[in-house]
Design a protein around this motif. Sequence first.
Motif, mmCIF file in Angstrom:
data_model
loop_
_atom_site.group_PDB
_atom_site.id
_atom_site.type_symbol
_atom_site.label_atom_id
_atom_site.label_comp_id
_atom_site.label_asym_id
_atom_site.label_seq_id
_atom_site.Cartn_x
_atom_site.Cartn_y
_atom_site.Cartn_z
ATOM 1 N N GLU A 50 0.845 -1.193 0.000
ATOM 2 C CA GLU A 50 0.000 0.000 0.000
ATOM 3 C C GLU A 50 0.880 1.244 0.000
ATOM 4 O O GLU A 50 1.638 1.486 0.947
ATOM 5 C CB GLU A 50 -0.941 0.023 1.210
ATOM 6 C CG GLU A 50 -1.780 1.295 1.144
ATOM 7 C CD GLU A 50 -2.828 1.443 2.214
ATOM 8 O OE1 GLU A 50 -2.977 0.542 3.066
ATOM 9 O OE2 GLU A 50 -3.502 2.488 2.190
ATOM 10 N N CYS A 53 0.376 4.671 2.896
ATOM 11 C CA CYS A 53 -0.567 3.878 3.726
ATOM 12 C C CYS A 53 -1.135 4.664 4.894
ATOM 13 O O CYS A 53 -2.107 4.238 5.510
ATOM 14 C CB CYS A 53 0.121 2.620 4.246
ATOM 15 S SG CYS A 53 1.503 2.989 5.363
ATOM 16 N N GLY A 54 -0.532 5.821 5.231
ATOM 17 C CA GLY A 54 -1.021 6.597 6.365
ATOM 18 C C GLY A 54 -0.974 5.770 7.643
ATOM 19 O O GLY A 54 -0.003 5.065 7.920
ATOM 20 N N ASN A 58 -6.440 0.770 5.909
ATOM 21 C CA ASN A 58 -6.827 -0.316 4.979
ATOM 22 C C ASN A 58 -6.322 -1.690 5.425
ATOM 23 O O ASN A 58 -6.742 -2.710 4.849
ATOM 24 C CB ASN A 58 -6.245 -0.054 3.573
ATOM 25 C CG ASN A 58 -6.953 1.079 2.860
ATOM 26 O OD1 ASN A 58 -8.176 1.152 2.859
ATOM 27 N ND2 ASN A 58 -6.172 1.973 2.268
ATOM 28 N N PHE A 77 5.897 8.245 3.740
ATOM 29 C CA PHE A 77 7.097 9.013 4.086
ATOM 30 C C PHE A 77 6.923 9.862 5.339
ATOM 31 O O PHE A 77 7.806 10.614 5.704
ATOM 32 C CB PHE A 77 7.606 9.822 2.894
ATOM 33 C CG PHE A 77 6.723 10.926 2.341
ATOM 34 C CD1 PHE A 77 5.622 11.419 3.037
ATOM 35 C CD2 PHE A 77 7.040 11.492 1.114
ATOM 36 C CE1 PHE A 77 4.852 12.439 2.518
ATOM 37 C CE2 PHE A 77 6.272 12.516 0.586
ATOM 38 C CZ PHE A 77 5.178 12.992 1.295
ATOM 39 N N GLY A 102 9.298 5.449 3.295
ATOM 40 C CA GLY A 102 9.884 5.636 1.970
ATOM 41 C C GLY A 102 8.964 6.458 1.099
ATOM 42 O O GLY A 102 7.831 6.777 1.471
ATOM 43 N N ALA A 104 6.671 6.876 -2.003
ATOM 44 C CA ALA A 104 5.810 6.015 -2.828
ATOM 45 C C ALA A 104 6.120 6.153 -4.318
ATOM 46 O O ALA A 104 5.813 5.259 -5.098
ATOM 47 C CB ALA A 104 4.341 6.371 -2.574
HETATM 48 C C1 LIG Z 1 -4.676 11.400 2.705
HETATM 49 S S1 LIG Z 1 -3.497 10.357 3.428
HETATM 50 C C2 LIG Z 1 -4.109 8.741 2.982
HETATM 51 C C3 LIG Z 1 -3.621 7.666 3.908
HETATM 52 C C4 LIG Z 1 -4.178 6.266 3.630
HETATM 53 N N1 LIG Z 1 -3.859 5.825 2.296
HETATM 54 C C5 LIG Z 1 -5.662 6.197 3.857
HETATM 55 O O1 LIG Z 1 -6.397 5.743 2.968
HETATM 56 O O2 LIG Z 1 -6.115 6.568 4.957
HETATM 57 C C6 LIG Z 1 -2.132 10.513 2.330
HETATM 58 C C7 LIG Z 1 -0.885 9.836 2.841
HETATM 59 O O3 LIG Z 1 0.042 9.765 1.761
HETATM 60 C C8 LIG Z 1 1.334 10.003 2.267
HETATM 61 N N2 LIG Z 1 2.148 10.435 1.131
HETATM 62 C C9 LIG Z 1 1.927 11.470 0.285
HETATM 63 N N3 LIG Z 1 2.885 11.519 -0.657
HETATM 64 C C10 LIG Z 1 3.723 10.478 -0.407
HETATM 65 C C11 LIG Z 1 4.902 9.988 -1.035
HETATM 66 N N4 LIG Z 1 5.423 10.584 -2.128
HETATM 67 N N5 LIG Z 1 5.509 8.906 -0.511
HETATM 68 C C12 LIG Z 1 5.005 8.297 0.592
HETATM 69 N N6 LIG Z 1 3.908 8.717 1.233
HETATM 70 C C13 LIG Z 1 3.261 9.782 0.734
HETATM 71 C C14 LIG Z 1 1.138 11.033 3.364
HETATM 72 O O4 LIG Z 1 2.200 11.000 4.279
HETATM 73 C C15 LIG Z 1 -0.171 10.549 3.975
HETATM 74 O O5 LIG Z 1 0.048 9.636 5.017
#
Ligand SMILES: C[S@@+](CC[C@H](N)C(=O)[O-])C[C@H]1O[C@@H](n2cnc3c(N)ncnc32)[C@H](O)[C@@H]1O
Length: 226
Positions: A50, A53-54, A58, A77, A102, A104
């Motif tokens: 994922e 993943c926040g 999920n 990250f 890391g 994404a």
């Molecule tokens: C709106 S949250 C969604 C979290 C999770 N996917 C959910 O459904 O609840 C967006 C997440 O994406 C991460 N994020 C954004 N850009 C990223 C990147 N380039 N690499 C890793 N994480 C990233 C943020 O740190 C954040 O945790």
Amino acid sequence: MTDGVTTTQEFYTRYAALYDDIARRTPGVRGLRRAVADTLDPDPGDVVVEMGCGTGANFPYLRERVGPAGTVVGVDFTPGVLAVARRRIETEGWENVHVVRGDATRPPLDDADTVLATFVSGMLADPAAAVRTWAELVGPDGRLALADLARTTRTPFAPLNLVFRGLVRASSPPGTRTMSGSPTDILDSRLVAAHRELENQCEDVRRETRALGFARVAGGRVRSRR
Ligand SMILES: C[S@@+](CC[C@H](N)C(=O)[O-])C[C@H]1O[C@@H](n2cnc3c(N)ncnc32)[C@H](O)[C@@H]1O
């Protein structure tokens, strides 16, 4: 890392606990997460990655799909959200769920059967490139799924787009509020770019709109290269 990235990480670290509540308890969100896992449709025993993943909202649905022989890996990250995810993994005793810090867009992994990203496309400067990278990671016959929010195109609910615009502005990391174009326009265009690239990369694409048309779910099987 750019300033925008640092701002995003600080924002999600500061609001990690609040985000976790919203991500798991908002009415309708459980059904949406289950629908994403169904659209991803991993096989038992698969490695599911994922991206972004926040706090791991999920994970329960993905674990259910891959079973005890499968593995779920979350990549994000932002340290604050990963801390919440790690605590949950430990509390629940999920031995087949792991998180990795890391980017994404440059995944710190070299193998996966399936990849999903929920509510992440709108945060990426080049979401189409990210989707191509994820398709390469899973390879032909691997599976991809995306879920993203954007303005609804369902006419009866169109007046709610004003409320949506306000919510997007309020929940956008500060840097994104000063970018050219409104955060909602940026979100819409990034969703289109990501979902269009998923269509390019995949066959047997399944699409679904939920939450009065504000949530778009799509997934498919990566085409074999000829
Ligand atoms: C709106 S949250 C969604 C979290 C999770 N996917 C959910 O459904 O609840 C967006 C997440 O994406 C991460 N994020 C954004 N850009 C990223 C990147 N380039 N690499 C890793 N994480 C990233 C943020 O740190 C954040 O945790």
